[in-house]
Scaffold this motif. Structure first.
Motif, PDB file in Angstrom:
ATOM      1  N   SER A  88       6.347  37.083  18.265  1.00  0.00           N
ATOM      2  CA  SER A  88       7.698  36.870  17.765  1.00  0.00           C
ATOM      3  C   SER A  88       8.335  35.583  18.283  1.00  0.00           C
ATOM      4  O   SER A  88       9.533  35.375  18.130  1.00  0.00           O
ATOM      5  CB  SER A  88       8.577  38.067  18.157  1.00  0.00           C
ATOM      6  OG  SER A  88       8.537  38.259  19.567  1.00  0.00           O
ATOM      7  N   GLU A  89       7.522  34.693  18.888  1.00  0.00           N
ATOM      8  CA  GLU A  89       8.057  33.401  19.318  1.00  0.00           C
ATOM      9  C   GLU A  89       8.580  32.626  18.117  1.00  0.00           C
ATOM     10  O   GLU A  89       8.052  32.757  17.006  1.00  0.00           O
ATOM     11  CB  GLU A  89       6.950  32.555  19.968  1.00  0.00           C
ATOM     12  CG  GLU A  89       6.631  32.902  21.393  1.00  0.00           C
ATOM     13  CD  GLU A  89       5.647  31.921  22.005  1.00  0.00           C
ATOM     14  OE1 GLU A  89       5.853  31.568  23.168  1.00  0.00           O
ATOM     15  OE2 GLU A  89       4.682  31.509  21.335  1.00  0.00           O
ATOM     16  N   PRO A  90       9.603  31.776  18.313  1.00  0.00           N
ATOM     17  CA  PRO A  90      10.008  30.882  17.224  1.00  0.00           C
ATOM     18  C   PRO A  90       8.787  30.110  16.713  1.00  0.00           C
ATOM     19  O   PRO A  90       8.056  29.518  17.495  1.00  0.00           O
ATOM     20  CB  PRO A  90      11.033  29.957  17.898  1.00  0.00           C
ATOM     21  CG  PRO A  90      11.599  30.796  19.011  1.00  0.00           C
ATOM     22  CD  PRO A  90      10.438  31.617  19.516  1.00  0.00           C
ATOM     23  N   ALA A 150      16.438  18.651  25.222  1.00  0.00           N
ATOM     24  CA  ALA A 150      17.050  19.141  23.982  1.00  0.00           C
ATOM     25  C   ALA A 150      16.523  20.530  23.653  1.00  0.00           C
ATOM     26  O   ALA A 150      15.391  20.887  24.010  1.00  0.00           O
ATOM     27  CB  ALA A 150      16.757  18.181  22.820  1.00  0.00           C
ATOM     28  N   VAL A 151      17.345  21.306  22.973  1.00  0.00           N
ATOM     29  CA  VAL A 151      16.925  22.588  22.414  1.00  0.00           C
ATOM     30  C   VAL A 151      17.192  22.532  20.916  1.00  0.00           C
ATOM     31  O   VAL A 151      18.219  22.030  20.474  1.00  0.00           O
ATOM     32  CB  VAL A 151      17.664  23.782  23.069  1.00  0.00           C
ATOM     33  CG1 VAL A 151      19.174  23.685  22.904  1.00  0.00           C
ATOM     34  CG2 VAL A 151      17.167  25.109  22.503  1.00  0.00           C
ATOM     35  N   LEU A 159      14.086  27.533  20.101  1.00  0.00           N
ATOM     36  CA  LEU A 159      14.586  28.873  20.392  1.00  0.00           C
ATOM     37  C   LEU A 159      15.366  29.425  19.204  1.00  0.00           C
ATOM     38  O   LEU A 159      15.740  28.695  18.288  1.00  0.00           O
ATOM     39  CB  LEU A 159      15.519  28.849  21.612  1.00  0.00           C
ATOM     40  CG  LEU A 159      14.926  28.473  22.977  1.00  0.00           C
ATOM     41  CD1 LEU A 159      16.035  28.364  24.011  1.00  0.00           C
ATOM     42  CD2 LEU A 159      13.874  29.474  23.420  1.00  0.00           C
ATOM     43  N   TYR A 160      15.630  30.719  19.252  1.00  0.00           N
ATOM     44  CA  TYR A 160      16.573  31.335  18.332  1.00  0.00           C
ATOM     45  C   TYR A 160      17.989  31.088  18.853  1.00  0.00           C
ATOM     46  O   TYR A 160      18.194  30.850  20.045  1.00  0.00           O
ATOM     47  CB  TYR A 160      16.298  32.839  18.214  1.00  0.00           C
ATOM     48  CG  TYR A 160      14.933  33.162  17.659  1.00  0.00           C
ATOM     49  CD1 TYR A 160      14.613  32.881  16.330  1.00  0.00           C
ATOM     50  CD2 TYR A 160      13.953  33.747  18.458  1.00  0.00           C
ATOM     51  CE1 TYR A 160      13.359  33.169  15.810  1.00  0.00           C
ATOM     52  CE2 TYR A 160      12.693  34.048  17.952  1.00  0.00           C
ATOM     53  CZ  TYR A 160      12.404  33.758  16.630  1.00  0.00           C
ATOM     54  OH  TYR A 160      11.158  34.044  16.133  1.00  0.00           O
ATOM     55  N   PRO A 179       7.328  26.098  25.417  1.00  0.00           N
ATOM     56  CA  PRO A 179       7.734  27.439  25.024  1.00  0.00           C
ATOM     57  C   PRO A 179       8.782  27.958  26.001  1.00  0.00           C
ATOM     58  O   PRO A 179       8.842  27.516  27.162  1.00  0.00           O
ATOM     59  CB  PRO A 179       6.437  28.247  25.114  1.00  0.00           C
ATOM     60  CG  PRO A 179       5.610  27.514  26.116  1.00  0.00           C
ATOM     61  CD  PRO A 179       5.982  26.058  26.002  1.00  0.00           C
ATOM     62  N   GLY A 180       9.612  28.857  25.560  1.00  0.00           N
ATOM     63  CA  GLY A 180      10.624  29.419  26.449  1.00  0.00           C
ATOM     64  C   GLY A 180      11.245  30.653  25.835  1.00  0.00           C
ATOM     65  O   GLY A 180      10.998  30.987  24.669  1.00  0.00           O
TER      66      GLY A 180
END
Length: 203
Positions: free
Chosen positions: A61-63, A192-193, A172-173, A134-135
């Motif tokens: 379910s990772e972005p 940046a995100v 990320l979401y 990843p995060g």
């Protein structure tokens, strides 16, 4: 580099909460988010101007990163993808398109899609102009909450030792951009995100 110290239970609790929310996403929602994320990320000057991008193949379910990887590859950007080593460090190999990925089952871990081409060595990441990390969350300072395996702590330490200064970007979401995540001495802020609703920079 494993995470240690008094913050660990807090990080573990937060990881569980963010992963639980991700697991509730429908496949349709995740696919829509991945398409928007790819479009937003491709507009980033840090990626559009990069000759080499170190990235990763999203799992579960990772972005989603697959659309972004394919778009970068089609653009002529050199894309490096990680190969997990037995000690949780990362080797790297070039992405040559969808057919170049192989499913690898690591003992005690989830199966990963990894590049099947020639290994370039752990130091290959220092050649990247941008690194996608990843995060699970990022906070108002740009501090990233990782999954706790330590692989990317090693990547960031390697970049620091080499003097390399690539753009560090997290996908990320929207709900994963938060006010605060626990910080340890070795943690480094990202630049940046990218979320479905937009881009936020931290320096």
């Amino acid at each position: 580099m494993q995470e240690t110290g008094s913050d660990q239970p807090t990080k573990r609790t937060l990881r569980g909460e963010f992963l639980a929310v991700r697991r509730r996403l429908t496949r349709d929602d995740a696919q829509k988010a991945a398409a928007v994320l790819a479009d937003r990320a491709l507009e980033l000057p840090e990626l559009s101007g990069a000759r080499t991008v170190a990235a990763y193949v999203s799992v579960g379910s990772e972005p989603g990163t697959r659309a972004l990887l394919d778009a970068l590859h089609a653009r002529g950007t050199r894309v490096l993808l990680p190969v997990l080593l037995a000690d949780n460090d990362l080797d790297w190999a070039a992405y040559e398109g969808e057919g170049s990925l192989a499913r690898v089952q690591h003992p005690g871990k989830m199966a990963l899609l990894e590049p099947s081409g020639a290994r370039l060595g752990p130091d290959a990441v220092v050649t990247a102009d941008a690194v996608l990390l990843p995060g699970l969350a990022v906070d108002a300072r740009g501090m990233r909450l990782g999954r706790g395996g330590g692989s990317y702590d090693r990547v960031l330490a390697r970049l620091g030792r080499s003097g390399a200064d690539p753009a560090l970007v997290v996908l990320l979401y929207d709900t994963e951009v938060v006010a605060h995540v626990p910080q340890e001495p070795h943690d480094k802020p990202v630049h940046a995100v990218v979320t479905p609703s937009g881009v936020r920079r931290f320096r």
